[in-house]
Design a protein around this motif. Structure first.
Motif, mmCIF file in Angstrom:
data_model
loop_
_atom_site.group_PDB
_atom_site.id
_atom_site.type_symbol
_atom_site.label_atom_id
_atom_site.label_comp_id
_atom_site.label_asym_id
_atom_site.label_seq_id
_atom_site.Cartn_x
_atom_site.Cartn_y
_atom_site.Cartn_z
ATOM 1 N N ILE A 1 12.642 -5.685 11.534
ATOM 2 C CA ILE A 1 11.689 -5.479 10.440
ATOM 3 C C ILE A 1 10.267 -5.757 10.919
ATOM 4 C CG2 ILE A 1 11.025 -6.184 8.112
ATOM 5 C CD1 ILE A 1 13.856 -7.176 7.702
ATOM 6 N N GLN A 2 9.367 -4.865 10.544
ATOM 7 C CA GLN A 2 7.942 -5.115 10.723
ATOM 8 C C GLN A 2 7.203 -4.558 9.517
ATOM 9 O OE1 GLN A 2 7.579 -2.665 14.378
ATOM 10 N NE2 GLN A 2 5.909 -1.614 13.300
ATOM 11 N N GLY A 3 5.978 -5.009 9.309
ATOM 12 C CA GLY A 3 5.252 -4.505 8.159
ATOM 13 C C GLY A 3 4.000 -5.302 7.877
ATOM 14 N N LYS A 4 3.453 -5.069 6.689
ATOM 15 C CA LYS A 4 2.234 -5.763 6.277
ATOM 16 C C LYS A 4 2.222 -5.895 4.770
ATOM 17 C CE LYS A 4 -0.588 -1.538 6.126
ATOM 18 N NZ LYS A 4 -1.819 -0.864 6.611
ATOM 19 N N ALA A 5 1.393 -6.816 4.291
ATOM 20 C CA ALA A 5 1.278 -7.032 2.858
ATOM 21 C C ALA A 5 -0.126 -7.498 2.531
ATOM 22 C CB ALA A 5 2.303 -8.052 2.380
ATOM 23 N N SER A 6 -0.536 -7.211 1.322
ATOM 24 C CA SER A 6 -1.806 -7.731 0.812
ATOM 25 C C SER A 6 -1.628 -8.002 -0.671
ATOM 26 C CB SER A 6 -2.948 -6.732 1.042
ATOM 27 O OG SER A 6 -2.687 -5.511 0.368
ATOM 28 N N GLY A 7 -2.465 -8.870 -1.190
ATOM 29 C CA GLY A 7 -2.346 -9.190 -2.604
ATOM 30 C C GLY A 7 -3.582 -9.889 -3.122
ATOM 31 N N LYS A 8 -3.703 -9.888 -4.440
ATOM 32 C CA LYS A 8 -4.808 -10.559 -5.102
ATOM 33 C C LYS A 8 -4.405 -10.799 -6.549
ATOM 34 C CE LYS A 8 -7.149 -6.229 -6.299
ATOM 35 N NZ LYS A 8 -8.422 -5.451 -6.203
ATOM 36 N N GLY A 9 -5.282 -11.477 -7.274
ATOM 37 C CA GLY A 9 -5.026 -11.737 -8.675
ATOM 38 C C GLY A 9 -4.776 -13.198 -8.933
ATOM 39 N N SER A 10 -3.996 -13.508 -9.956
ATOM 40 C CA SER A 10 -3.679 -14.885 -10.295
ATOM 41 C C SER A 10 -2.215 -15.158 -9.970
ATOM 42 C CB SER A 10 -3.942 -15.154 -11.775
ATOM 43 O OG SER A 10 -2.981 -14.509 -12.576
ATOM 44 N N ILE A 11 -1.880 -16.425 -9.896
ATOM 45 C CA ILE A 11 -0.499 -16.801 -9.627
ATOM 46 C C ILE A 11 0.431 -16.240 -10.692
ATOM 47 C CG2 ILE A 11 1.075 -18.776 -9.469
ATOM 48 C CD1 ILE A 11 -0.682 -18.445 -7.021
ATOM 49 N N HIS A 12 -0.041 -16.156 -11.944
ATOM 50 C CA HIS A 12 0.796 -15.699 -13.044
ATOM 51 C C HIS A 12 0.728 -14.186 -13.259
ATOM 52 C CE1 HIS A 12 1.259 -19.925 -13.947
ATOM 53 N NE2 HIS A 12 -0.055 -20.055 -14.013
#
Length: 296
Positions: free
Chosen positions: A252-263
């Motif tokens: 497995i290889q890949g990437k991720a990104s995210g933002k916002g609030s914990i909820h």
């Protein structure tokens, strides 16, 4: 505590000595809400003149604390400059459970400035939670099963009120457990300023695989932003996948990104699976894209 202090004041010159005596700091001294705590042997000298008095303390205390930072059983060499509102910690050597913590620094109780340096060659996460409780208690998003051993170098500076506190930390970790997964080793730099936490240059190793990235977290509103990449993970190496009893393997290889609030996070994950097999069957390489928004 019973104190046997000897000395004199002559021509505005002060000279007092407290020989080595068993004391409880919470009974003996309270400087501008520094919350000094500890019990054990202490010797003290008060010298100077009425306008420039210095208190010199050498102690070996159990359960030593200052501003909520705990150093367990500690040897301290401390000077207090009353005219400057300054507590100078020339050196300390503390032991928290099985780990040694050393350092130095100062606290100005007049303007609430702080500059402490802490170092440990080997300390566990549970022990670090004791030492840095005023900081880590604010990080409510940390997983409950988090554990590791670490060598760490930390500078705590700025003002000791949390919203004005600054932290610069470099750490090297091993035997890491997080969200049910075990990583052999890792490292990251941690910074705190203006109540924003930054995990930088993060790198974790699990078998042949590795993951790297960065994470930013605003503590007051629980907003975050992160980026991560991973490569060469063995599909069957993840503990959570074993619950599905899948007779499948791959890299497995890949990437991720995210933002916002914990909820209410927004997360985008791209994953590639190579060298896929199930029993004697081989599969083509696969690509998966997962998106999470509005908890959907």
């Amino acid at each position: 505590s019973t104190l046997n202090i000897k000395g004199s004041i002559e021509n505005d010159k002060i000279n007092f000595i407290l020989p080595r005596t068993m004391v409880d700091l919470s009974d003996f001294i309270n400087i501008s809400d520094l919350s000094l705590k500890g019990e054990g042997p202490l010797s003290l000298k008060v010298q100077g003149d009425l306008q420039n008095t210095v208190i010199k303390i050498v102690s070996n205390l159990n359960h030593f604390q200052v501003l909520g930072y705990s150093l367990g059983r500690s040897v301290q060499n401390v000077n207090i400059y009353l005219e400057k509102d300054l507590v100078e910690i020339k050196e300390f050597n503390g032991r928290v459970n099985n780990s040694s913590v050393v350092g130095n620094g100062f606290i100005n109780y007049g303007n609430q400035k702080i500059d402490l340096n802490l170092r440990s060659k080997k300390i566990s996460y549970s022990e670090l939670n004791i030492v840095l409780k005023p900081i880590l208690s604010n990080l409510t998003f940390l997983p409950q099963d988090l554990s590791f051993e670490s060598s760490i170098s930390t500078r705590i500076h700025g003002r000791y009120q949390f919203d004005q506190l600054k932290i610069d930390t470099t750490s090297v970790l091993k035997n890491i457990t997080v969200w049910g997964e075990v990583f052999e080793k890792g490292q990251f730099d941690l910074k705190l300023e203006n109540e924003e936490l930054k995990f930088l240059n993060a790198y974790f190793k699990k078998g042949p695989g590795s993951i790297s990235g960065s994470f930013y977290y605003k503590i007051p509103d629980e907003h975050f932003d992160f980026q991560a990449r991973w490569m060469n993970f063995d599909f069957q190496g993840f503990n959570f996948l074993k619950f599905f009893s899948l007779h499948f393997n791959g890299v497995i290889q890949g990437k991720a990104s995210g933002k916002g609030s914990i909820h209410n996070p927004e997360i985008d994950i791209e994953t590639y699976v190579r060298k896929s097999t199930s029993g004697t069957y081989n599969f083509r390489d696969s690509f998966f894209n997962f998106k999470l928004k509005n908890n959907i």
